[in-house]
Scaffold this motif. Structure first.
Motif, PDB file in Angstrom:
ATOM      1  N   ASN A   1       1.728  -4.818  11.315  1.00 52.28           N
ATOM      2  CA  ASN A   1       2.512  -3.588  11.440  1.00 52.28           C
ATOM      3  C   ASN A   1       1.566  -2.401  11.429  1.00 52.28           C
ATOM      4  O   ASN A   1       0.868  -2.164  10.442  1.00 52.28           O
ATOM      5  N   THR A   2       1.533  -1.647  12.526  1.00 50.69           N
ATOM      6  CA  THR A   2       0.599  -0.527  12.632  1.00 50.69           C
ATOM      7  C   THR A   2       1.189   0.796  12.151  1.00 50.69           C
ATOM      8  O   THR A   2       0.446   1.746  11.922  1.00 50.69           O
ATOM      9  N   ILE A   3       2.513   0.872  12.018  1.00 56.10           N
ATOM     10  CA  ILE A   3       3.140   1.975  11.278  1.00 56.10           C
ATOM     11  C   ILE A   3       4.043   1.315  10.250  1.00 56.10           C
ATOM     12  O   ILE A   3       5.253   1.174  10.448  1.00 56.10           O
ATOM     13  N   PRO A   4       3.446   0.849   9.166  1.00 52.10           N
ATOM     14  CA  PRO A   4       4.227   0.124   8.162  1.00 52.10           C
ATOM     15  C   PRO A   4       5.212   1.044   7.462  1.00 52.10           C
ATOM     16  O   PRO A   4       5.084   2.272   7.507  1.00 52.10           O
ATOM     17  N   GLY A   5       6.202   0.445   6.826  1.00 52.88           N
ATOM     18  CA  GLY A   5       7.198   1.235   6.121  1.00 52.88           C
ATOM     19  C   GLY A   5       6.594   2.076   5.011  1.00 52.88           C
ATOM     20  O   GLY A   5       5.657   1.658   4.331  1.00 52.88           O
ATOM     21  N   PHE A   6       7.138   3.272   4.852  1.00 51.64           N
ATOM     22  CA  PHE A   6       6.756   4.153   3.748  1.00 51.64           C
ATOM     23  C   PHE A   6       7.976   4.462   2.874  1.00 51.64           C
ATOM     24  O   PHE A   6       8.032   5.495   2.221  1.00 51.64           O
ATOM     25  N   THR A   7       8.964   3.577   2.880  1.00 51.37           N
ATOM     26  CA  THR A   7      10.146   3.791   2.048  1.00 51.37           C
ATOM     27  C   THR A   7       9.791   3.530   0.589  1.00 51.37           C
ATOM     28  O   THR A   7       8.696   3.059   0.264  1.00 51.37           O
ATOM     29  N   LYS A   8      10.738   3.797  -0.299  1.00 49.41           N
ATOM     30  CA  LYS A   8      10.445   3.665  -1.732  1.00 49.41           C
ATOM     31  C   LYS A   8      10.259   2.216  -2.159  1.00 49.41           C
ATOM     32  O   LYS A   8       9.774   1.956  -3.259  1.00 49.41           O
ATOM     33  N   ILE A   9      10.672   1.263  -1.309  1.00 50.11           N
ATOM     34  CA  ILE A   9      10.468  -0.145  -1.655  1.00 50.11           C
ATOM     35  C   ILE A   9       9.487  -0.816  -0.680  1.00 50.11           C
ATOM     36  O   ILE A   9       9.413  -2.032  -0.619  1.00 50.11           O
ATOM     37  N   SER A  10       8.713  -0.015   0.049  1.00 48.93           N
ATOM     38  CA  SER A  10       7.793  -0.562   1.047  1.00 48.93           C
ATOM     39  C   SER A  10       6.489  -1.022   0.403  1.00 48.93           C
ATOM     40  O   SER A  10       5.980  -0.411  -0.542  1.00 48.93           O
ATOM     41  N   MET A  11       5.930  -2.082   0.967  1.00 45.34           N
ATOM     42  CA  MET A  11       4.739  -2.705   0.397  1.00 45.34           C
ATOM     43  C   MET A  11       3.470  -1.894   0.651  1.00 45.34           C
ATOM     44  O   MET A  11       2.589  -1.847  -0.213  1.00 45.34           O
ATOM     45  N   TYR A  12       3.336  -1.232   1.816  1.00 38.78           N
ATOM     46  CA  TYR A  12       2.063  -0.593   2.151  1.00 38.78           C
ATOM     47  C   TYR A  12       1.630   0.423   1.087  1.00 38.78           C
ATOM     48  O   TYR A  12       0.525   0.307   0.533  1.00 38.78           O
ATOM     49  N   PRO A  13       2.447   1.432   0.769  1.00 39.83           N
ATOM     50  CA  PRO A  13       2.002   2.366  -0.269  1.00 39.83           C
ATOM     51  C   PRO A  13       1.894   1.716  -1.652  1.00 39.83           C
ATOM     52  O   PRO A  13       1.026   2.100  -2.447  1.00 39.83           O
ATOM     53  N   LYS A  14       2.742   0.730  -1.932  1.00 35.44           N
ATOM     54  CA  LYS A  14       2.668   0.048  -3.230  1.00 35.44           C
ATOM     55  C   LYS A  14       1.333  -0.678  -3.385  1.00 35.44           C
ATOM     56  O   LYS A  14       0.724  -0.673  -4.464  1.00 35.44           O
TER      57      LYS A  14
END
Length: 366
Positions: A317-330
């Motif tokens: 995923n090159t624009i991964p999710g940035f939602t509050k339950i998304s793995m990339y920022p976590k």
């Protein structure tokens, strides 16, 4: 230090439109206002661009099932050809103002597939994330798997069919090769949109019809039994890998609803319970995938880890999710990079690549 003006392009003519709205809400809330001014550019489901006000750019912002773009009368257009593009309000023909960098937060079609990146390259604007080629090949699961296989990396077995080959898709032939259950996926979609796990002939043909509603190319894959491991990558010429995380689905598989609607649909284990050796191996393979697919900026690499330790690449995923339950920022948070610091780094990387590209000659005769 003078503030940078960051244009956030979000929404989009995409089946992942609502996911983008959730991601954008979180990105906006995390941005350091001592460093950045924000220009919100919302793309509606018809593909029209709107200049949005931060105070009311979303309807039902706290409800993932009802969230909507608040469309405005301030439609905009872009004018290429200057040193940097002008963004014009259509109603009064006035420039919106100079934008230093674009942060694309459109997931899926026309946002993550190279289309938006190509436009931004034409407009001569720095932008966050993967460039045109890496975006296009990563989004296309068929092409990505071919490149990864050619590089000696492991992917799930499967078949690809185009829409005009619909009559050639035979359940008994596929099952003979791949067994059941099977996964049927649109090739150019993300967030598990149009994905079905099938156990019978009736389910199979229903899933084929659904997948072709979202793309004219579909992928039929074997089921890989293993842990769902994800790793975040950040960087340009010297990318770094985060600590890996693990998805623990509480439903039959990690569906769209599990990812974005039902917060109890999956548990996120971050970091994943892996040995030091397993962690390093996941990180190294994720970096290899990132480089093979010509990625820069950011990406999230998703794996299945089989019981014997083998890693099977699921998707990138090159624009991964940035939602509050998304793995990339976590994943970056547990690795030591806060959400605001992550955004800062992504913007720095955008300027680094832009400045590098500006050094290239664009003509033989000036």
């Amino acid at each position: 230090m003078e503030k940078l003006t960051i244009g956030i392009v979000f929404g989009g003519k995409s089946s992942e439109h609502e996911v983008s709205l959730q991601s954008t809400k979180n990105v906006v809330e995390a941005m350091d206002r001592t460093k950045y001014n924000i220009v919100l550019i919302g793309v509606d489901k018809s593909g029209r661009w709107h200049l949005c006000d931060e105070s009311d750019f979303l309807n039902h912002a706290d409800d993932p099932a009802r969230i909507q773009l608040n469309k405005t009368n301030q439609r905009i257009a872009v004018v290429p050809g200057e040193e940097s593009a002008q963004i014009i309000e259509l109603q009064n023909h006035k420039p919106v103002g100079e934008i230093d960098c674009i942060f694309p937060v459109i997931h899926g079609t026309l946002g993550e597939d190279g289309s938006l990146q190509g436009l931004l390259r034409t407009l001569n604007l720095p932008f966050v994330g993967v460039d045109l080629l890496g975006s296009a090949v990563s989004m296309d699961k068929d092409i990505a798997k071919r490149l990864l296989r050619d590089a000696g990396l492991s992917v799930a077995n499967g078949f690809v069919f185009k829409k005009h080959q619909h009559s050639l898709i035979k359940y008994e032939t596929i099952v003979k090769e791949l067994s059941t259950p099977l996964f049927v996926k649109p090739v150019n979609q993300g967030s598990s949109v149009g994905v079905n796990k099938v156990n019978s002939e009736a389910e199979f043909y229903q899933a084929i019809d659904e997948a072709f509603q979202y793309d004219d190319k579909l992928l039929i894959e074997e089921t890989v039994n293993g842990r769902e491991i994800e790793c975040a990558i950040l960087g340009n010429e010297d990318p770094k890998a985060s600590l890996p995380g693990e998805i623990l689905p509480q439903t039959d598989f990690y569906s769209y609803e599990s990812k974005y609607i039902n917060e109890s649909g999956a548990k996120l284990q971050a970091p994943a319970r892996l040995s030091e050796e397993e962690t390093k191996r996941v990180q190294q393979v994720a970096l290899n995938v990132f480089n093979v697919l010509d990625c820069e900026g950011m990406a999230r690499v998703d794996f299945f880890m089989k019981e014997n330790g083998d890693l099977i690449i699921n998707e990138v995923n090159t624009i991964p999710g940035f939602t509050k339950i998304s793995m990339y920022p976590k994943l970056w948070e547990i690795t030591g990079l806060t959400y605001p610091e992550l955004i800062d780094r992504l913007i720095v990387l955008a300027f680094e690549r832009f400045n590098r590209k500006q050094q290239l000659k664009s003509a033989v005769f000036e």
